[in-house]
Design an enzyme around this catalytic site. Structure first.
Site, mmCIF file in Angstrom:
data_model
loop_
_atom_site.group_PDB
_atom_site.id
_atom_site.type_symbol
_atom_site.label_atom_id
_atom_site.label_comp_id
_atom_site.label_asym_id
_atom_site.label_seq_id
_atom_site.Cartn_x
_atom_site.Cartn_y
_atom_site.Cartn_z
ATOM 1 C CB SER A 37 -12.777 -82.168 7.977
ATOM 2 O OG SER A 37 -12.532 -82.323 6.876
ATOM 3 N NE ARG A 38 -15.002 -85.988 3.502
ATOM 4 C CZ ARG A 38 -15.847 -85.898 2.273
ATOM 5 N NH1 ARG A 38 -15.811 -86.894 1.430
ATOM 6 N NH2 ARG A 38 -15.972 -84.685 1.804
ATOM 7 C CG HIS A 80 -26.924 -89.509 8.930
ATOM 8 N ND1 HIS A 80 -28.093 -89.027 8.723
ATOM 9 C CD2 HIS A 80 -26.167 -88.445 8.379
ATOM 10 C CE1 HIS A 80 -28.202 -87.652 8.118
ATOM 11 N NE2 HIS A 80 -26.890 -87.412 7.780
ATOM 12 C CE LYS A 98 -33.452 -83.411 6.926
ATOM 13 N NZ LYS A 98 -32.688 -82.722 5.796
ATOM 14 C CG ASP A 179 -32.441 -82.795 1.749
ATOM 15 O OD1 ASP A 179 -31.623 -83.034 2.382
ATOM 16 O OD2 ASP A 179 -32.850 -81.749 1.331
HETATM 17 N N1 LIG Z 1 -31.510 -79.582 9.808
HETATM 18 C C1 LIG Z 1 -31.162 -79.025 8.566
HETATM 19 O O1 LIG Z 1 -32.113 -77.841 8.376
HETATM 20 C C2 LIG Z 1 -30.600 -79.511 7.483
HETATM 21 C C3 LIG Z 1 -30.104 -80.867 7.713
HETATM 22 N N2 LIG Z 1 -29.286 -81.177 6.481
HETATM 23 C C4 LIG Z 1 -28.733 -82.652 6.847
HETATM 24 O O2 LIG Z 1 -27.249 -82.618 7.117
HETATM 25 C C5 LIG Z 1 -26.658 -83.668 6.185
HETATM 26 C C6 LIG Z 1 -25.751 -82.701 5.519
HETATM 27 O O3 LIG Z 1 -26.223 -81.846 4.572
HETATM 28 P P1 LIG Z 1 -25.286 -80.686 4.049
HETATM 29 O O4 LIG Z 1 -24.634 -80.068 5.164
HETATM 30 O O5 LIG Z 1 -26.422 -79.925 3.159
HETATM 31 O O6 LIG Z 1 -24.375 -81.328 3.221
HETATM 32 P P2 LIG Z 1 -22.771 -80.622 2.796
HETATM 33 O O7 LIG Z 1 -22.594 -81.464 1.263
HETATM 34 O O8 LIG Z 1 -22.968 -79.485 2.678
HETATM 35 O O9 LIG Z 1 -21.751 -81.473 3.863
HETATM 36 C C7 LIG Z 1 -21.599 -82.479 4.034
HETATM 37 C C8 LIG Z 1 -20.448 -82.976 4.810
HETATM 38 O O10 LIG Z 1 -20.184 -84.410 5.156
HETATM 39 C C9 LIG Z 1 -18.747 -84.540 4.892
HETATM 40 N N3 LIG Z 1 -18.552 -85.802 3.887
HETATM 41 C C10 LIG Z 1 -18.164 -87.135 4.504
HETATM 42 N N4 LIG Z 1 -18.477 -88.185 3.368
HETATM 43 C C11 LIG Z 1 -18.766 -87.344 2.317
HETATM 44 C C12 LIG Z 1 -18.845 -87.641 0.957
HETATM 45 N N5 LIG Z 1 -18.908 -88.989 0.625
HETATM 46 N N6 LIG Z 1 -19.533 -86.576 0.128
HETATM 47 C C13 LIG Z 1 -19.868 -85.433 0.614
HETATM 48 N N7 LIG Z 1 -19.444 -85.227 1.917
HETATM 49 C C14 LIG Z 1 -19.257 -85.833 2.794
HETATM 50 C C15 LIG Z 1 -17.881 -83.335 4.447
HETATM 51 O O11 LIG Z 1 -17.243 -82.895 5.559
HETATM 52 P P3 LIG Z 1 -15.572 -83.046 5.496
HETATM 53 O O12 LIG Z 1 -15.244 -82.755 4.049
HETATM 54 O O13 LIG Z 1 -15.560 -81.917 6.525
HETATM 55 O O14 LIG Z 1 -15.189 -84.365 5.789
HETATM 56 C C16 LIG Z 1 -19.178 -82.550 3.761
HETATM 57 O O15 LIG Z 1 -18.884 -81.106 3.984
HETATM 58 C C17 LIG Z 1 -27.675 -84.454 5.376
HETATM 59 O O16 LIG Z 1 -28.100 -85.546 6.059
HETATM 60 C C18 LIG Z 1 -28.925 -83.338 5.386
HETATM 61 O O17 LIG Z 1 -30.229 -84.167 5.598
HETATM 62 C C19 LIG Z 1 -28.581 -80.396 5.541
HETATM 63 C C20 LIG Z 1 -29.317 -79.153 5.353
HETATM 64 C C21 LIG Z 1 -29.884 -78.699 6.612
HETATM 65 O O1 LIG Z 2 -33.129 -79.935 6.041
HETATM 66 C C1 LIG Z 2 -33.165 -79.248 5.308
HETATM 67 C C2 LIG Z 2 -33.633 -77.888 5.398
HETATM 68 O O2 LIG Z 2 -33.710 -77.074 4.127
HETATM 69 C C3 LIG Z 2 -32.914 -77.583 3.166
HETATM 70 C C4 LIG Z 2 -33.168 -76.508 1.987
HETATM 71 O O3 LIG Z 2 -33.759 -75.335 2.297
HETATM 72 C C5 LIG Z 2 -32.699 -78.791 2.726
HETATM 73 O O4 LIG Z 2 -31.717 -78.981 1.783
HETATM 74 C C6 LIG Z 2 -31.899 -79.518 4.203
HETATM 75 O O5 LIG Z 2 -31.677 -80.932 3.907
#
Ligand SMILES: NC(=O)C1=CN([C@@H]2O[C@H](COP(=O)(O)OP(=O)(O)OC[C@H]3O[C@@H](n4cnc5c(N)ncnc54)[C@H](OP(=O)(O)O)[C@@H]3O)[C@@H](O)[C@H]2O)C=CC1
Ligand SMILES: O=C1CO[C@H](CO)[C@@H](O)[C@@H]1O
Length: 333
Positions: A37-38, A80, A98, A179
């Site tokens: 984590s950061r 990413h 993604k 998203d």
């Molecule tokens: N496959 C799926 O079903 C899903 C995929 N996703 C994908 O996952 C990725 C993350 O989404 P999600 O988990 O919802 O996001 P969150 O905001 O919940 O978490 C993102 C994490 O990234 C880290 N981070 C690093 N830099 C930053 C920044 N500048 N601002 C915010 N967070 C930062 C943080 O971790 P830390 O503080 O520990 O460094 C943070 O907890 C997205 O690309 C999204 O498309 C999201 C939801 C569902």
């Molecule tokens: O990939 C995803 C799947 O579903 C979520 C919401 O239901 C999204 O926000 C996410 O990024």
């Protein structure tokens, strides 16, 4: 002989990092070895919650950890590229959330880096690895519905408007398309390949990101794909594949299906069910393990060339939307 468990390093500790970790903990042959984590305290809290051995207070320390076989990149879209680059440069294979990157140029640079280093990389398009999606592909390939003439797919949620949240923030790659729209788009590509024509329109949020987006793709075969994604309405999240001899319906949530309905002309409908394991993310983790154990650097189910081509398509759609957004002041707020 039993293989040693695949040791995952989780980069980022947000919503999806937690859901994916929960699924890894259910899978035999996988272990979550480290988290980064950061913020050191955040890494420690995550490690305590999920029983992860090592907690690193920076992403650099995570990717340098020799007890990590593969890094899962779970940060917002616009990070990413940088975070997957960090992992690959440290010699670690990557599974990248993604969309793979926020644009096609970065996607190409990342794929080149993985290929230059001979390291595995894959976009975490988890839908592809759901066993019912594999069944759907087989049914279509076997001609169960004849030639595919159209694909409808939709993913909409009513997300609270917060300009600072990643969903709405341009700096974090916000917008419905990157998203949610990636799910309908990858679904259409899986069935129909590259489109010949691309049309798109969107209503934009006050932050400028696309909030309610429609896409129509046309194919050389004469097929069309009609796709929708939205941050402003909880739409059905279903998909339908129509063919000359029937159709397959994928009820909600089509991106992680538990049911398929095959309707062949002149026959009773056939229904296929799946008890989705955990949150549904384990199937892609199993694919990563299979490929790494076989010494392969990519997955034929979600190949890097397809990720690259679709990121080009995403750039085109965003360009269409931006041009259209400049011509209208409509917003869904
Ligand atoms: N496959 C799926 O079903 C899903 C995929 N996703 C994908 O996952 C990725 C993350 O989404 P999600 O988990 O919802 O996001 P969150 O905001 O919940 O978490 C993102 C994490 O990234 C880290 N981070 C690093 N830099 C930053 C920044 N500048 N601002 C915010 N967070 C930062 C943080 O971790 P830390 O503080 O520990 O460094 C943070 O907890 C997205 O690309 C999204 O498309 C999201 C939801 C569902
Ligand atoms: O990939 C995803 C799947 O579903 C979520 C919401 O239901 C999204 O926000 C996410 O990024």
């Amino acid at each position: 002989m039993t293989e040693p468990p695949l040791k995952w390093g989780i980069l980022g500790t947000g919503w999806i990092a937690q859901r994916f970790t929960e699924d890894l903990l259910l899978l035999p042959g996988h272990t979550v070895s480290a988290v980064g984590s950061r913020v050191p305290q955040t890494a420690e809290t995550f490690a305590r919650q999920y029983g992860v051995e090592r907690a690193w207070g920076s992403y650099e320390q995570l990717v340098a950890d020799d007890e990590v076989d593969v890094v899962y990149v779970a940060t917002p879209h616009t990070f990413h590229f940088a975070h997957a680059t960090l992992a690959l440069e440290a010699g670690r294979p990557v599974l990248v959330e993604k969309p793979f990157t926020a644009n096609a140029t970065d996607a190409r640079r990342l794929v080149e880096l993985a290929r230059d280093r001979g390291l595995f990389a894959m976009e975490a398009m988890w839908t592809r690895f759901n066993p019912l999606i594999a069944r759907l592909r087989e049914l279509v390939a076997d001609g169960a519905i004849g030639d595919v003439t159209s694909v409808y797919a939709d993913f909409g949620t009513n997300a609270p408007y917060d300009p600072a949240h990643r969903l709405w923030s341009p700096e974090l790659g916000g917008g419905a398309l990157l998203d949610l729209g990636v799910y309908p788009l990858y679904f259409a590509w899986m069935l129909l390949g590259a489109p010949e024509t691309v049309q798109a329109t969107a209503a934009t949020a006050p932050t400028g990101v696309d909030a309610n987006t429609g896409i129509v793709l046309g194919y050389a075969s004469g097929a069309v794909a009609v796709l929708h994604c939205s941050l402003t309405s909880g739409s059905p999240c279903t998909a339908v594949v129509n063919g000359t001899k029937g159709r397959v319906e994928v009820p909600s949530p089509f991106y992680s299906p538990h049911t398929l309905v095959l309707r062949r002309e002149g026959a009773e409908p056939e229904t296929f069910h799946l008890d989705v394991a955990g949150n549904g993310y384990g199937y892609q983790a199993e694919e990563v393990a299979r490929r790494l154990r076989a010494g392969e650097t990519e997955s034929p189910v979600m190949p890097l060339d397809e990720t690259l081509a679709i990121h080009g398509n995403l750039d085109t759609i965003l360009a269409r939307i931006e041009r259209q957004a400049a011509l209208t002041s409509r917003t869904p707020m």
